[in-house]
Design an enzyme around this catalytic site. Structure first.
Site, PDB file in Angstrom:
ATOM      1  CG  ASP A 265       7.503  -0.046 -13.960  1.00  9.33           C
ATOM      2  OD1 ASP A 265       8.389  -0.020 -13.414  1.00  9.33           O
ATOM      3  OD2 ASP A 265       7.114  -1.191 -14.708  1.00  9.33           O
TER       4      ASP A 265
ATOM      5  CD  GLU B  12      -2.310  -2.036 -12.929  1.00 14.68           C
ATOM      6  OE1 GLU B  12      -1.187  -1.222 -12.284  1.00 14.68           O
ATOM      7  OE2 GLU B  12      -1.966  -2.674 -13.269  1.00 14.68           O
TER       8      GLU B  12
ATOM      9  CE1 TYR C 149       2.940  -7.888 -15.442  1.00 11.80           C
ATOM     10  CE2 TYR C 149       0.336  -7.192 -14.395  1.00 11.80           C
ATOM     11  CZ  TYR C 149       1.572  -7.102 -15.176  1.00 11.80           C
ATOM     12  OH  TYR C 149       1.637  -6.204 -16.560  1.00 11.80           O
TER      13      TYR C 149
ATOM     14  CD  GLU D 187      -0.078  -4.073 -17.204  1.00  8.15           C
ATOM     15  OE1 GLU D 187      -0.055  -4.489 -16.176  1.00  8.15           O
ATOM     16  OE2 GLU D 187      -1.129  -2.770 -17.635  1.00  8.15           O
TER      17      GLU D 187
HETATM   18  C1  BDP Z   1       1.633  -2.973 -14.428  1.00  9.66           C
HETATM   19  C2  BDP Z   1       1.660  -2.294 -14.825  1.00  9.66           C
HETATM   20  C3  BDP Z   1       2.908  -1.387 -15.687  1.00  9.66           C
HETATM   21  C4  BDP Z   1       3.654  -2.243 -15.438  1.00  9.66           C
HETATM   22  C5  BDP Z   1       3.670  -3.664 -14.632  1.00  9.66           C
HETATM   23  C6  BDP Z   1       5.604  -4.530 -13.723  1.00  9.66           C
HETATM   24  O1  BDP Z   1       0.304  -0.925 -15.682  1.00  9.66           O
HETATM   25  O2  BDP Z   1       2.951  -0.551 -16.041  1.00  9.66           O
HETATM   26  O3  BDP Z   1       4.996  -1.985 -16.298  1.00  9.66           O
HETATM   27  O4  BDP Z   1       2.804  -4.141 -14.086  1.00  9.66           O
HETATM   28  O5  BDP Z   1       4.870  -4.412 -13.466  1.00  9.66           O
HETATM   29  O6  BDP Z   1       0.326  -2.927 -13.304  1.00  9.66           O
HETATM   30  O7  BDP Z   1       5.609  -4.893 -14.888  1.00  9.66           O
END
Ligand code: BDP
Length: 647
Positions: free
Chosen positions: A208, A452, A505, A541
């Site tokens: 991404d 990932e 997330y 993250e």
């Molecule tokens: C995570 C990835 C990262 C993406 C992020 C996203 O590691 O590279 O930019 O999601 O979707 O899973 O913002």
């Protein structure tokens, strides 16, 4: 093997053994530094440039563009180095170009470098994305597979052949990704002429961020004497208040050489010295290297001067190389990450090398600005998501006490064919290059071998077992991790890591808009992982997109308020779990960054707490308040932080 801190003398013995292992790599990649015996000439600035837009992208090779000046074989444009080429012009086909591009410039080499046969002249490219071939005066001198890492070639004998000729450097760079490159990608040709024009193809990627390309870091010429210090490895430890610097120097160009290593303190005073190619320097009343906000005198660096003397019967050579050395230890227990035997909590960020116009091109103003923002934020660490960053950035981390999780470009390994032997062989080679380049940075405390990967695929287990084992053999002094977003990783890959790093997330990609799920889902995430492995966990993250200036109360997705609310909900759970086994939290992301165009991205990824122009969104203030509170609880603030406006 991460050696338990409590085993004092045994630990020192082990360090001698591991030290041998670190030295398994036999070619050095020392950062080019000036010294009394070495000169550096930067070749940054304006280069001639042409993209090979021929249908098979191969005209440059067929017509041997490297044999004469690029301007003689076709039109050229100005291209700055270092910079990605994508955002420099108004040409949309260059922004999204895939294939070979050609760079060229002529250099005036100092006459004394040419006259002195005892001088090696080395051409070094800090990084070029992705595959590079380099010629000097039409003769191929090297090629390199992979972005983000340096490569070099000795060109002295070549330029001495005809000293009257200017030295013409041609670099062809190809950004095509395949299933075996890191990161992987693949080219898809669209043959349906009712839908696509002739020759239409796209490059599919599984990561991404925008696949910026070109010469991303400095191009240099540097000299060394014929007999020279090729590599230095240091491993540090301490017992009570005596620091220990185990060092090993490898030499090229001389069968025998005399070596002296001298350690100097911050004021340039000699602290201790030793002779021979390896040894241990004992530092009485040591100043340890501490992370920012963990100690009132963080980031203490000694300088280790290595002086070599050699003779080949005709001439005598002297080479001097000075390496900054921070003395510190890193250890992991089942619930803690220890730096100098004290618990360290990562309160930091994930970054990208990304900015407007330059793309991934190295840029000092941006770097210094980012470090000022990190310090303003109270961040003590970052992860080099998702590839190795410029060496100058790691030097800044050493200087400022910012702790680094150093990640290789193993991102987007999603296709089963990218788990095969050739991919693995390349991945192992990239780890060799990365460890060789970054092993001496005090700030680097952990290696991350991938982000990932598709852990649900059966070959993932063997792949990651091999990769992690290999990395630990290269450097047994640092823990190794890989970053996961998948519960499958609990069985595949994760058993071999030292620290569990989990991305999640909740209320964004899962249950979008439902902030109320975060407390339950995050708690279960931690408990499931810890329950299985009893290893410390980093929330590597988390975050939410926020388009700067969009406001909504009650919060809705993409507003600054929603981003804030996600962070606050995560923080509540993190505050419970950091008392147990959670050892860190890294926000996704430090700043907005460019991605491929797509329906989920509004001119890039907007999960930054700063905009791409480095202005704070509301979430930045939430994080700043939190990080300074964490620092007050867990560390000892430097005296100058009483005056925060000094940033
Ligand atoms: C995570 C990835 C990262 C993406 C992020 C996203 O590691 O590279 O930019 O999601 O979707 O899973 O913002």
């Amino acid at each position: 093997m991460v050696i338990p801190a409590r085993l004092g003398a045994f630990r020192v013995l082990c360090l001698f053994t591991v030290f041998e292992a670190v030295c398994l790599l036999d070619t050095g990649m020392l950062f080019p530094r000036e010294s009394s015996s070495r000169e550096v000439k930067e070749l940054n600035g304006r280069w001639d440039f042409r993209a090979d837009k021929s249908p098979n992208r191969n005209q440059g090779f067929e017509k041997a563009w490297y044999k004469s000046r690029l301007a003689e074989t076709g039109p050229v444009i100005d291209m700055p180095v270092p910079a990605s080429y994508n955002d420099i012009t108004q040409d949309p086909t260059l922004r999204d170009f895939i294939g070979w591009v050609w760079y060229e410039r002529e250099v005036v080499v100092p006459a004394r470098w040419i006259a002195d046969e005892g001088t090696r002249v080395v051409l070094r490219v800090g990084s070029a994305h992705y595959y590079s071939v380099v010629w000097v005066n039409g003769v191929k001198v090297t090629e390199h597979n992979g972005g983000h890492l340096p490569f070099e070639a000795e060109i002295g004998s070549l330029i001495r052949k005809d000293p009257t000729q200017p030295c013409r450097i041609t670099i062809a760079v190809n950004n095509t990704l395949t299933l075996d490159t890191l990161p992987p990608g693949n080219i898809q040709h669209m043959d349906d002429r009712t839908k696509y024009p002739d020759g239409f193809f796209v490059q599919n990627i599984y990561f991404d961020f925008f696949n910026y390309a070109g010469i991303h870091r400095s191009v240099l010429l540097y000299t060394t004497p014929k007999a020279y210090v090729d590599d230095i490895t240091v491993v540090t430890d301490f017992l009570d208040n005596t620091g220990l610097v185990y060092y090993k120097v490898s030499v090229q160009g001389a069968a025998t050489a005399t070596l002296k290593a001298t350690l100097m303190d911050k004021n340039g005073h000699c602290v201790v010295s030793s002779s021979g190619p390896s040894g241990v320097l004992k530092v009485v009343d040591v100043n340890l290297w501490w992370p920012y906000l963990m100690h009132e005198n963080p980031a203490y660096l000694y300088s280790m001067e290595v002086r070599l003397m050699a003779t080949d019967g005709r001439s005598t050579y002297e080479d001097v190389y000075t390496l900054p050395v921070g003395i510190r230890t890193v250890n992991v227990t089942s619930t803690q990450f220890l730096i100098n035997n004290k618990p360290f909590y990562f309160h930091g960020v994930n970054k990208h090398e990304d900015s407007d116009i330059r793309g991934k091109g190295f840029d000092w103003p941006l770097i210094v600005k980012d470090f000022n923002l990190l310090k303003w934020l109270g961040a003590n660490s970052f992860r080099t998501s998702h590839y190795p960053y410029a060496e100058e950035i790691l030097q800044m981390c050493d200087r400022h006490g910012i702790v680094v999780i150093d990640e290789c470009p193993g991102v987007g390994i999603k296709d089963i064919r990218s788990f095969g032997n050739s991919s693995l062989t390349h991945h192992l080679a990239v780890m060799d290059e990365l460890v060789s380049r970054d092993k001496n940075h005090a700030s680097v405390v952990m290696w991350s071998v991938a982000n990932e990967p598709a852990a649900e695929m059966p070959p993932a287990d063997f792949y990651f077992k091999t990769l992690i084992k290999h990395t630990k053999a290269l450097d047994p002094t640092r823990p190794v991790t890989f970053i996961t977003d998948s519960n499958y990783a609990r069985d595949r890959g994760a058993p071999y890591v030292d620290v569990i790093c989990v991305n999640s997330y909740f209320s964004w990609y899962h249950d979008p808009g439902h902030l109320e799920v975060i407390p339950i889902q995050l708690k279960s995430q931690f408990e499931n992982w810890y329950g299985k492995y009893q290893k410390p966990i980093i929330q590597s993250e988390y975050g939410a997109d926020a388009v700067a200036g969009i406001h909504s109360d009650p919060p809705v997705m993409f507003s600054e308020e929603y981003q804030k609310a996600v962070l606050q909900s995560y923080h509540n759970v993190l505050d419970q779990k950091r008392k147990q086994y959670v050892i860190g939290e890294l926000i996704w992301n430090f700043a907005d960054f460019m991605t491929v165009q797509g329906i989920t991205r509004v001119v890039g990824n907007k999960k930054g707490i700063f905009t791409r122009e480095r202005q704070p969104k509301a979430a930045a203030f939430i994080l700043k308040e939190r990080y300074w509170r964490l620092a007050n609880e867990t560390g000892r603030l430097p005296v100058w932080t009483k005056y925060p406006c000094s940033f």
